[in-house]
Design an enzyme around this catalytic site. Structure first.
Site, mmCIF file in Angstrom:
data_model
loop_
_atom_site.group_PDB
_atom_site.id
_atom_site.type_symbol
_atom_site.label_atom_id
_atom_site.label_comp_id
_atom_site.label_asym_id
_atom_site.label_seq_id
_atom_site.Cartn_x
_atom_site.Cartn_y
_atom_site.Cartn_z
ATOM 1 N N SER A 54 4.388 7.122 -7.024
ATOM 2 C CA SER A 54 4.472 5.970 -7.920
ATOM 3 C C SER A 54 3.155 5.197 -7.884
ATOM 4 O O SER A 54 2.600 4.962 -6.813
ATOM 5 C CB SER A 54 5.605 5.031 -7.494
ATOM 6 O OG SER A 54 5.560 3.831 -8.234
ATOM 7 N N VAL A 59 -1.626 3.728 -1.968
ATOM 8 C CA VAL A 59 -2.360 4.997 -1.938
ATOM 9 C C VAL A 59 -2.417 5.628 -3.333
ATOM 10 O O VAL A 59 -3.454 6.144 -3.746
ATOM 11 C CB VAL A 59 -1.759 5.966 -0.895
ATOM 12 C CG1 VAL A 59 -2.464 7.318 -0.933
ATOM 13 C CG2 VAL A 59 -1.864 5.363 0.494
ATOM 14 N N CYS A 60 -1.321 5.560 -4.074
ATOM 15 C CA CYS A 60 -1.313 6.094 -5.442
ATOM 16 C C CYS A 60 -2.301 5.331 -6.316
ATOM 17 O O CYS A 60 -3.037 5.921 -7.118
ATOM 18 C CB CYS A 60 0.085 6.020 -6.045
ATOM 19 S SG CYS A 60 1.329 6.961 -5.140
ATOM 20 N N ALA A 61 -2.312 4.021 -6.160
ATOM 21 C CA ALA A 61 -3.250 3.193 -6.923
ATOM 22 C C ALA A 61 -4.688 3.557 -6.569
ATOM 23 O O ALA A 61 -5.536 3.710 -7.452
ATOM 24 C CB ALA A 61 -2.978 1.713 -6.643
#
Length: 166
Positions: A54, A59-61
């Site tokens: 998500s 970390v995804c960002a």
């Protein structure tokens, strides 16, 4: 089935990433404007699939921002950010973070992508969304690089993934 961890706790995926040298599985994912795209929509281009649980996680960002920064150095490639997030949420994130060089794609209409790429988490608190993984596909739709990140809270190996685009 890949064994990965979330905060050190073991969880599993439904399978394994496609093998290097294999034909990339086709997919149908949803764009920000609620259209559908498939592998054929990126014909003739190299494709970096940044598969994330998500965009609403640090970390995804971070990985989205890093691949966005690298996109201008790879004009013959598309950077695809794929998650279970709704297209609206992905668009809000990309707008707020000025990540306009990546293309966000959602699995909101079906989970075949996650199943076919072996990244669907099957147990634990994140069951039903994707593990963190990178798949690089060449202009002939052959897989040239894969990485299943062993701990979801870790970033992928950016250098190796970007090197696979050359």
């Amino acid at each position: 089935m890949a064994k990965i961890t979330l905060g050190g706790n073991p969880i599993n995926t439904n399978g394994d990433l496609p093998k290097v040298g294999a034909a990339a599985p086709d997919f149908k994912l949803t764009t920000a404007d609620l259209g559908d795209v498939s592998l054929a929509d990126f014909k003739g281009k190299k494709k970096l699939l940044n598969i994330v649980p998500s965009l609403d996680t640090p970390v995804c960002a971070m990985s989205t921002k890093k691949f966005n920064e690298a996109a201008s150095k790879h004009p013959n490639a598309v950077m695809l950010i794929i998650s279970a997030d709704l297209p609206f949420a992905m668009s809000r994130f990309c707008g707020a973070e000025n990540t306009d060089k990546v293309k966000s794609l959602s699995m909101m209409r079906d989970r075949h992508f996650a199943k076919d790429y072996g990244v669907l988490i099957t147990d634990g608190p994140l069951a039903g969304i994707t593990a963190r993984a990178i798949v690089v596909i060449d202009e002939n739709d052959k897989v040239t690089y894969t990485e299943m990140v062993p701990e979801i809270k870790q970033e992928p190996n950016y250098d190796k993934a970007l090197a696979a685009l050359k």
